[in-house]
Design a protein around this motif. Structure first.
Motif, short mmCIF file in Angstrom:
data_model
loop_
_atom_site.label_atom_id
_atom_site.label_comp_id
_atom_site.label_asym_id
_atom_site.label_seq_id
_atom_site.Cartn_x
_atom_site.Cartn_y
_atom_site.Cartn_z
N ILE A 151 0.84 -1.21 0.00
CA ILE A 151 0.00 0.00 0.00
C ILE A 151 0.87 1.25 0.00
O ILE A 151 0.61 2.22 -0.73
N THR A 154 2.18 1.99 -3.65
CA THR A 154 1.24 1.83 -4.76
C THR A 154 1.66 2.63 -5.99
O THR A 154 1.65 2.11 -7.11
N CYS A 169 -6.91 -3.76 -4.71
CA CYS A 169 -6.74 -3.78 -3.26
C CYS A 169 -7.27 -5.09 -2.68
O CYS A 169 -8.34 -5.56 -3.07
N LEU A 196 -4.67 3.62 -1.54
CA LEU A 196 -4.48 2.95 -2.83
C LEU A 196 -5.18 3.71 -3.94
O LEU A 196 -4.61 3.91 -5.02
N SER A 207 -8.09 2.07 -10.23
CA SER A 207 -8.06 1.48 -8.90
C SER A 207 -9.25 0.54 -8.76
O SER A 207 -10.38 0.92 -9.06
#
Length: 317
Positions: A151, A154, A169, A196, A207
């Protein structure tokens, strides 16, 4: 055209759904042919043949042998065809060798914590593309980020290779790494989900929100809406029955489209009359609010939910 779409236009088959429009990603058991084929009917924008956690080591060779047929069937159905391999330090190299001839649209790599892992996967894919005479760069990479270290990195992970079009994630592994009890409300993942998404946006890749790993549909819908409020426009799943809920949440509703249309019209009318902003009920409409409404309308058009012209896709962010 969005930055996410620009990043992959030169590499992708023209029929492949752009990353920005992949709302739902379903993990399916890698060695269960009937489940893999049945997954096509759930409505997911992207399907993932899962060779890691969903496939015991002794079944992975048989699962790899299914991949070419499965990828072809998924693509024929208009679905983005993906496979999640094992870490390269484990069975990942064998997984790549076993599935590459099926030309997956994207390869998911789990437990990514360092940019070097992405670079290594890119090199391995490139080696096989050259060996088989496949179009170079056509296979995307989707790092699955499942640890605190990942994380925190990222952005570096997302920019480590031009093949990276999205980052995903995790839930269970991430909660375990945080030494946090897993909950339906996912409070233990709140900061990780926000970070993230923020870093993926900075890197201009999609994402993908973490899967809801409980069975109840009400909880899944609430979790998807929480993700959407953070800015996510895509979510993963491990339960086929959750896909319709995710698609609904990640698609602008008719009411949202109507409101966005009113916002755009009000702002453009105000600007035409020489005003710097507009009012619509309690809303004070300034440029960022106007641009947000324009993006929503463009997304609705691209997803086929609005009446705007197809050119609206170019405004998607």
């Amino acid at each position: 055209m969005s930055a996410t779409e620009q990043k992959t236009t030169a590499r992708q088959d023209s029929t492949r759904r752009p990353p920005a429009l992949r709302r739902s990603w379903l993990f399916a058991p890698g060695g269960d042919k009937s489940a893999l084929m049945a997954a096509m009917s759930c409505g997911a924008d992207a399907l993932i043949q899962e060779l890691e956690d969903f496939t015991p080591p002794e079944l992975r060779a048989a699962a790899r042998s299914l991949s070419a047929e499965v990828m072809a069937a998924w693509r024929a159905a208009g679905i983005v065809a993906c496979v999640r391999i094992n870490p390269l330090e484990g069975d990942g190299l064998a997984d790549i060798a076993g599935v590459i001839e099926g030309r997956p649209d994207a390869i998911h790599l789990p437990k990514i914590a360092e940019p070097a892992q992405v670079i290594a996967l890119d090199a391995e894919i490139s080696r096989h593309e050259a060996r088989l005479g496949l179009p170079p760069g056509a296979i995307e990479i989707v790092p699955n980020i499942e640890t605190a270290r990942g994380i925190m990195q990222t952005y570096a992970i997302a920019t480590a290779s031009p093949r990276v079009t999205a980052v995903l994630c995790s839930t269970e592994d991430l909660a375990e790494d945080l030494d946090a009890p897993r909950s339906r409300a996912a409070v233990e993942l709140a900061y990780a989900r926000q970070r993230l998404h923020l870093e993926a946006r900075a890197a201009k890749v999609l994402s993908i929100d973490c899967p809801y790993t409980f069975a109840d549909p009400e909880g899944c819908e609430a979790d998807a809406r929480a993700g959407r409020e953070l800015g996510y426009s895509a979510k993963s799943a491990v339960e086929p029955g959750h896909i319709a809920l995710i698609n609904t949440v990640m698609t602008p509703s008719a009411a949202a489209v109507a409101e966005a249309g009113e916002i755009v019209a009000a702002f453009e009318a105000a600007r035409a009359s020489g005003q710097d902003r507009a009012r619509l009920g309690d809303f004070i409409i300034e440029v960022p609010f106007y641009l947000s409404a324009k993006r929503l309308l463009a997304r609705a058009a691209a997803l086929g939910e609005g009446a705007l012209a197809a050119s609206g896709r170019s405004a998607i962010r």
